[in-house]
Design an enzyme around this catalytic site. Structure first.
Site, PDB file in Angstrom:
ATOM      1  N   TYR A 154      78.021 112.597  46.038  1.00  0.00           N
ATOM      2  CA  TYR A 154      79.185 111.631  45.919  1.00  0.00           C
ATOM      3  C   TYR A 154      79.651 111.246  47.416  1.00  0.00           C
ATOM      4  O   TYR A 154      80.054 112.328  48.247  1.00  0.00           O
ATOM      5  CB  TYR A 154      80.303 112.381  45.304  1.00  0.00           C
ATOM      6  CG  TYR A 154      81.650 111.673  45.230  1.00  0.00           C
ATOM      7  CD1 TYR A 154      81.733 110.460  44.291  1.00  0.00           C
ATOM      8  CD2 TYR A 154      82.765 112.128  45.642  1.00  0.00           C
ATOM      9  CE1 TYR A 154      83.008 109.651  44.173  1.00  0.00           C
ATOM     10  CE2 TYR A 154      83.913 111.569  45.539  1.00  0.00           C
ATOM     11  CZ  TYR A 154      84.205 110.104  44.953  1.00  0.00           C
ATOM     12  OH  TYR A 154      85.358 109.575  44.913  1.00  0.00           O
ATOM     13  N   ASP A 256      77.427 113.733  55.372  1.00  0.00           N
ATOM     14  CA  ASP A 256      78.791 113.401  54.637  1.00  0.00           C
ATOM     15  C   ASP A 256      79.607 114.855  54.621  1.00  0.00           C
ATOM     16  O   ASP A 256      79.144 115.658  53.863  1.00  0.00           O
ATOM     17  CB  ASP A 256      78.873 112.849  53.400  1.00  0.00           C
ATOM     18  CG  ASP A 256      80.105 112.611  52.762  1.00  0.00           C
ATOM     19  OD1 ASP A 256      80.947 113.309  53.445  1.00  0.00           O
ATOM     20  OD2 ASP A 256      80.349 111.860  51.825  1.00  0.00           O
ATOM     21  N   LYS A 284      89.378 115.826  54.409  1.00  0.00           N
ATOM     22  CA  LYS A 284      89.805 116.915  53.538  1.00  0.00           C
ATOM     23  C   LYS A 284      90.235 118.211  54.609  1.00  0.00           C
ATOM     24  O   LYS A 284      91.418 117.978  55.286  1.00  0.00           O
ATOM     25  CB  LYS A 284      88.562 117.508  52.683  1.00  0.00           C
ATOM     26  CG  LYS A 284      88.332 116.462  51.787  1.00  0.00           C
ATOM     27  CD  LYS A 284      87.746 116.958  50.350  1.00  0.00           C
ATOM     28  CE  LYS A 284      87.138 115.837  49.479  1.00  0.00           C
ATOM     29  NZ  LYS A 284      87.757 115.913  48.301  1.00  0.00           N
TER      30      LYS A 284
END
Ligand SMILES: Cc1ncc(COP(=O)(O)O)c(C=O)c1O
Length: 445
Positions: A154, A256, A284
């Site tokens: 994702y 990522d 994050k």
């Protein structure tokens, strides 16, 4: 809406106020949530009043030991004192200047010192847009169009990236040449032409994907640990093999690290696995819960922002509070030569081993896989999954039942039964969690 009690084998937790609030909220907030990911909660998307350390308090007064942690960012626990104080102290300075702020200089310097692949960074606000920037940079730098991504990975919800993130297997085509599957209605079919999907953790499959798209591939993007598709680590040598294949074919390697960055170690997955990508995306955990994302990478690639005029914007980028939060979070994460990470690793390992032992004692076909600060509990009698298709074949109903049983015992994991750890999850919290998991597994068994 339905019953006010969520009962699982006699469970007694009441979620009446959450149910009432959800009913009211969805009259004016579309779907009652601000992110579709939050639908995945029972009996409704829950409403929390506050978070403190490892615990969340919901509006019904239930206390949850939280292993969702905002889906990753809350690395220091909820409301970490030093970060909150730094942000509070910055509030009077203002928020946004549509200009530079000295904390950006300080943070950029510090990040380039800490991250193996960062010669230069550029700040953004969410992981989704930072991924878009990385893909645009790769296309501008190489003059090519196609991006290879992996099934089950994702990279945010944009049209360009939300492809084959969790494809239904009956639409996904053959394992050695998957068909790109749009993740949402409303995505133009044209975006699928620029994306090549490959199976993960298998160098032959990637080599074939390169061969099928000779001279057209700008970059390969991946989660270096496939967290979203199952908290699955890369096989030994796989990351280095991918990078070599990329460079042989004139493509860039994009890691990522939105989830793994500052979570599996101060230098993220790349430091952990001894590799350096051409471009990396972080978000994050870097600001311990405040909105901050960034692209980090090679100077020659990042310089295309200026040299070739590659566009990247964002009103909230580099805002004062996110910079202050990140600097304070790094103070804690760097202290004592990474003492926080050593403690988190030890407790995560203890939790993983404890859960595995409980699973065996209750004779459940349970598998605990991942790294100590991010792992998943699977239910399967097969070998540990190595890729999306194998992880999708695990028993989803059991995972959901485990999630519900844990919630009833005061432990919050996401619906895939994924566990994020924070620095606030100390020994007593781990012991309490294992006792709760023991009761939850007794119900499942
Ligand atoms: C690996 C990865 N990349 C990108 C994103 C998108 O980040 P954001 O939700 O901040 O847009 C996520 C979000 O969960 C993610 O896990």
């Amino acid at each position: 809406m339905g019953t006010a009690l969520f009962l699982l084998d006699g469970g007694m937790r009441s979620f009446a106020k959450s149910i009432e609030l959800y009913d009211r909220t969805r009259r004016h907030l579309a779907g009652g949530v601000s992110s579709n990911v939050r639908y995945a909660s029972t009996p409704v998307p829950l409403f929390f009043a506050r978070g403190e350390g490892a615990r969340l308090h919901d509006v019904d007064g239930n206390v949850h030991i939280d292993y969702v942690l905002g889906n990753g960012p809350v690395i220091l626990g909820h409301a970490p004192r030093l970060v909150i104080e730094a942000v509070a102290a910055s509030l009077g300075e203002g928020q946004l200047f549509a200009a530079q702020h000295p904390r950006e200089t300080e943070l950029a310097e510090r990040l380039c010192r800490l991250l193996p692949s960062a010669e230069v960074v550029r700040f953004a606000t969410s992981g989704t847009e930072a991924v878009l920037m990385a893909m645009r940079l790769a296309r501008a730098f190489t003059g090519r169009t196609k991006i290879v991504k992996f099934e089950g990975h994702y990279h945010g919800w944009s049209d360009q990236a939300y492809i084959s993130a969790r494809p239904p297997l009956n639409e996904a085509g053959p394992a050695d040449a998957p068909v790109p599957v749009a993740g949402s209605p409303g995505m133009p079919a044209s975006v699928l032409e620029d994306v090549v999907v490959a199976g993960w953790n298998d160098l032959d499959l990637l080599a074939k994907a390169f061969d099928r798209n000779k001279g057209e591939t700008a970059a390969v993007i991946m989660e270096p640990v496939m967290v979203n598709g199952g908290a699955i680590p890369p096989l030994p040598g796989y990351l280095h093999g991918v990078r070599d294949l990329c460079h042989t074919h004139g493509a860039l390697f994009i890691c990522d690290e939105v989830i793994t960055g500052f979570r599996v170690g101060l230098g993220g997955a790349q430091a952990r696995f001894g590799i350096s990508a051409d471009l990396s995306v972080y978000a994050k955990a870097v600001a311990a819960g405040f909105p901050l994302a960034m692209v980090a990478g090679r100077r020659d690639v990042m310089d295309t922002l200026l040299d070739k005029g590659v566009m990247h914007g964002g009103t909230y980028n580099g805002n004062v509070q996110s910079m202050a939060a990140a600097l304070a979070a790094l103070d804690v994460l760097e202290a004592g030569g990474g003492a926080v990470y050593r403690a988190m690793e030890a407790r995560g390992k203890q939790l993983m081993e404890g859960l595995a032992a409980l699973g065996a004692r209750h004779r459940l076909p349970m598998l605990v896989q991942g790294l100590p600060t991010i792992f998943q509990t699977f239910f399967t009698r097969d070998a540990p999954p190595k890729n999306y298709r194998e992880s999708a074949a695990c028993d989803r109903d059991m995972a959901l039942a485990f999630h519900s049983a844990l919630q009833e015992e005061g432990v919050r994991v996401n619906q895939q039964a994924k566990w994020f750890l924070s620095a606030a999850h100390d020994e007593p919290v781990i012991a309490e969690t294992l006792a709760a998991a023991d009761r939850a597994m007794a119900k499942l068994a």
